[in-house]
Scaffold this active site. Structure first.
Site, PDB file in Angstrom:
ATOM      1  N   ASP A 194       0.855  -1.196   0.000  1.00 60.57           N
ATOM      2  CA  ASP A 194       0.000   0.000   0.000  1.00 60.57           C
ATOM      3  C   ASP A 194       0.885   1.237   0.000  1.00 60.57           C
ATOM      4  O   ASP A 194       2.075   1.173   0.304  1.00 60.57           O
ATOM      5  CB  ASP A 194      -0.910   0.008   1.236  1.00 60.57           C
ATOM      6  CG  ASP A 194      -1.799   1.250   1.293  1.00 60.57           C
ATOM      7  OD1 ASP A 194      -2.418   1.593   0.264  1.00 60.57           O
ATOM      8  OD2 ASP A 194      -1.860   1.908   2.349  1.00 60.57           O
ATOM      9  N   SER A 195       0.276   2.370  -0.290  1.00 61.58           N
ATOM     10  CA  SER A 195       1.014   3.628  -0.229  1.00 61.58           C
ATOM     11  C   SER A 195       1.452   3.961   1.198  1.00 61.58           C
ATOM     12  O   SER A 195       2.347   4.767   1.391  1.00 61.58           O
ATOM     13  CB  SER A 195       0.123   4.756  -0.761  1.00 61.58           C
ATOM     14  OG  SER A 195      -1.086   4.789  -0.020  1.00 61.58           O
ATOM     15  N   CYS A 198      -3.818  -1.100  -2.144  1.00 63.04           N
ATOM     16  CA  CYS A 198      -4.092   0.333  -2.326  1.00 63.04           C
ATOM     17  C   CYS A 198      -5.050   0.486  -3.507  1.00 63.04           C
ATOM     18  O   CYS A 198      -4.772   0.001  -4.611  1.00 63.04           O
ATOM     19  CB  CYS A 198      -2.768   1.029  -2.627  1.00 63.04           C
ATOM     20  SG  CYS A 198      -2.918   2.781  -2.973  1.00 63.04           S
ATOM     21  N   GLU A 213      -6.320   9.073   9.189  1.00 60.50           N
ATOM     22  CA  GLU A 213      -4.949   8.997   9.709  1.00 60.50           C
ATOM     23  C   GLU A 213      -4.814   9.698  11.056  1.00 60.50           C
ATOM     24  O   GLU A 213      -3.943   9.365  11.856  1.00 60.50           O
ATOM     25  CB  GLU A 213      -3.959   9.575   8.694  1.00 60.50           C
ATOM     26  CG  GLU A 213      -3.786   8.637   7.527  1.00 60.50           C
ATOM     27  CD  GLU A 213      -2.661   9.025   6.591  1.00 60.50           C
ATOM     28  OE1 GLU A 213      -1.898   9.945   6.908  1.00 60.50           O
ATOM     29  OE2 GLU A 213      -2.566   8.385   5.536  1.00 60.50           O
ATOM     30  N   CYS A 247     -11.416   3.044  -0.899  1.00 61.54           N
ATOM     31  CA  CYS A 247     -10.120   3.547  -0.432  1.00 61.54           C
ATOM     32  C   CYS A 247      -9.792   2.791   0.845  1.00 61.54           C
ATOM     33  O   CYS A 247     -10.685   2.537   1.667  1.00 61.54           O
ATOM     34  CB  CYS A 247     -10.204   5.050  -0.166  1.00 61.54           C
ATOM     35  SG  CYS A 247      -8.714   5.726   0.613  1.00 61.54           S
ATOM     36  N   HIS A 276      -8.528   3.643   3.505  1.00 59.91           N
ATOM     37  CA  HIS A 276      -8.752   4.341   4.771  1.00 59.91           C
ATOM     38  C   HIS A 276     -10.213   4.345   5.214  1.00 59.91           C
ATOM     39  O   HIS A 276     -10.502   4.581   6.373  1.00 59.91           O
ATOM     40  CB  HIS A 276      -8.307   5.803   4.636  1.00 59.91           C
ATOM     41  CG  HIS A 276      -6.825   5.996   4.588  1.00 59.91           C
ATOM     42  ND1 HIS A 276      -6.016   5.308   3.722  1.00 59.91           N
ATOM     43  CD2 HIS A 276      -6.013   6.812   5.311  1.00 59.91           C
ATOM     44  CE1 HIS A 276      -4.762   5.701   3.900  1.00 59.91           C
ATOM     45  NE2 HIS A 276      -4.732   6.604   4.852  1.00 59.91           N
TER      46      HIS A 276
HETATM   47  N1  DGL Z   1      -4.107   3.794  -0.106  1.00 61.11           N
HETATM   48  C1  DGL Z   1      -4.788   4.841  -0.832  1.00 61.11           C
HETATM   49  C2  DGL Z   1      -5.996   4.249  -1.544  1.00 61.11           C
HETATM   50  O1  DGL Z   1      -6.548   3.249  -1.157  1.00 61.11           O
HETATM   51  C3  DGL Z   1      -5.218   5.976   0.080  1.00 61.11           C
HETATM   52  C4  DGL Z   1      -4.075   6.826   0.571  1.00 61.11           C
HETATM   53  C5  DGL Z   1      -3.298   7.495  -0.533  1.00 61.11           C
HETATM   54  O2  DGL Z   1      -3.827   8.403  -1.190  1.00 61.11           O
HETATM   55  O3  DGL Z   1      -2.167   7.094  -0.739  1.00 61.11           O
HETATM   56  O4  DGL Z   1      -6.428   4.780  -2.528  1.00 61.11           O
END
Ligand code: DGL
Length: 277
Positions: free
Chosen positions: A12-13, A75, A155, A189, A191
């Protein structure tokens, strides 16, 4: 059957993908995991497709170096814009993104044929959810909404704060009213599952929330079984996770606990440099 003891790679990011890891660990207690959060370059959601593709390739190479048997792109943004460019990985191991399982679950859930998808700007711009949903059921009406502020709120751990409720009402209130509203909302997403309560308070109890973390875990379980890659039951290190982050293990552990729903010892988070991959 001896089973395949190699770990599953999850990328993931940053920390949000830990919602996917959490779902994977619950669904597949016999597996081991390697999790990589690209915290140095977070967020991906506001970056161009080309940039995210380059980052995702580097992350993939690192995970392949660690001998993973399957790659989960946890992600949404990376799944939306980079999944198809990971040919190098596809040749070696199965690759699963979060978009397709979320889209499939959305289509299976809706009764009135209207689905809303909330995601980052990058995911919405790429239109991957719309394409995936329409592939499963072409006459579905799909509305996408970028909800970038939700990422920061999650976050901060502001799960049910007034700010989160206000953001939820701002983003979703106009869409979820009247007889023509969608009956299904895909949380597109990493999050957003932690904000599900606040979102539910805006959209009401009649709208089904599709958590792409849970649907991805199900897809991974199916793929492991279909390809004979599942680990043997009862092995000693089942359920273990090796954490990698590209910046600030301390922040990864602190914020990551919100998404994983358990404490992470910062000393167990290994710092890696993806630029060399
Ligand atoms: N992990 C990203 C997503 O699911 C969210 C956070 C980001 O923008 O890096 O799209």
């Amino acid at each position: 059957m001896p089973g395949d003891p190699r770990p599953i790679g999850v990328f993931d990011s940053g920390m949000g993908g830990l919602t996917v890891l959490r779902a994977l660990a619950a669904r597949l207690p016999g597996e081991r995991f390697v999790y990589l959060g690209d915290t140095a370059r977070l967020p991906y959601g506001t970056k161009s497709a080309e940039t995210v593709q380059a980052y995702a390739l580097q992350a993939t190479r690192l995970l392949l170096d660690h001998g993973v048997k399957m790659l989960v792109i946890a992600c949404n943004t990376a799944s939306a814009v980079a999944l198809y460019v990971l040919e190098e990985a596809w040749e070696k191991v199965p690759v699963i993104g979060v978009i397709e399982p979320g889209a499939r679950a959305g289509v299976a859930t809706t009764r009135n044929g209207r689905i809303a998808v909330i995601a980052t700007e990058g995911t919405v711009k790429g239109g991957a959810y719309v394409r995936a949903i329409k592939r499963f059921k072409p006459d579905t009406e799909v509305v996408q909404l970028p909800c970038q502020v939700f990422v920061a709120l999650a976050e901060e751990g502001w799960i049910n704060s007034p700010a989160t409720l206000a953001a939820s009402a701002h983003y979703l209130g106009p869409l979820f009213q009247g007889p023509a509203q969608p009956d299904t909302l895909v949380l597109g997403c990493t999050h957003f599952p932690v904000l599900a309560d606040a979102i539910r308070r805006t959209v009401g109890s009649d709208v089904a929330l599709v958590d792409s973390a849970l649907t991805t875990a199900e897809a991974v379980a199916e793929a492991l079984a279909a390809k004979g890659l599942a680990s043997a039951p009862g092995s000693e290190d089942a359920g273990t996770v090796r954490f990698f982050a590209t910046d600030s293990p301390e922040r990864f552990a602190r914020v990551g606990a919100i998404f994983l729903n358990r404490a992470i010892d910062p000393a167990t988070v290994e710092l890696v440099d993806l630029w060399t991959f």
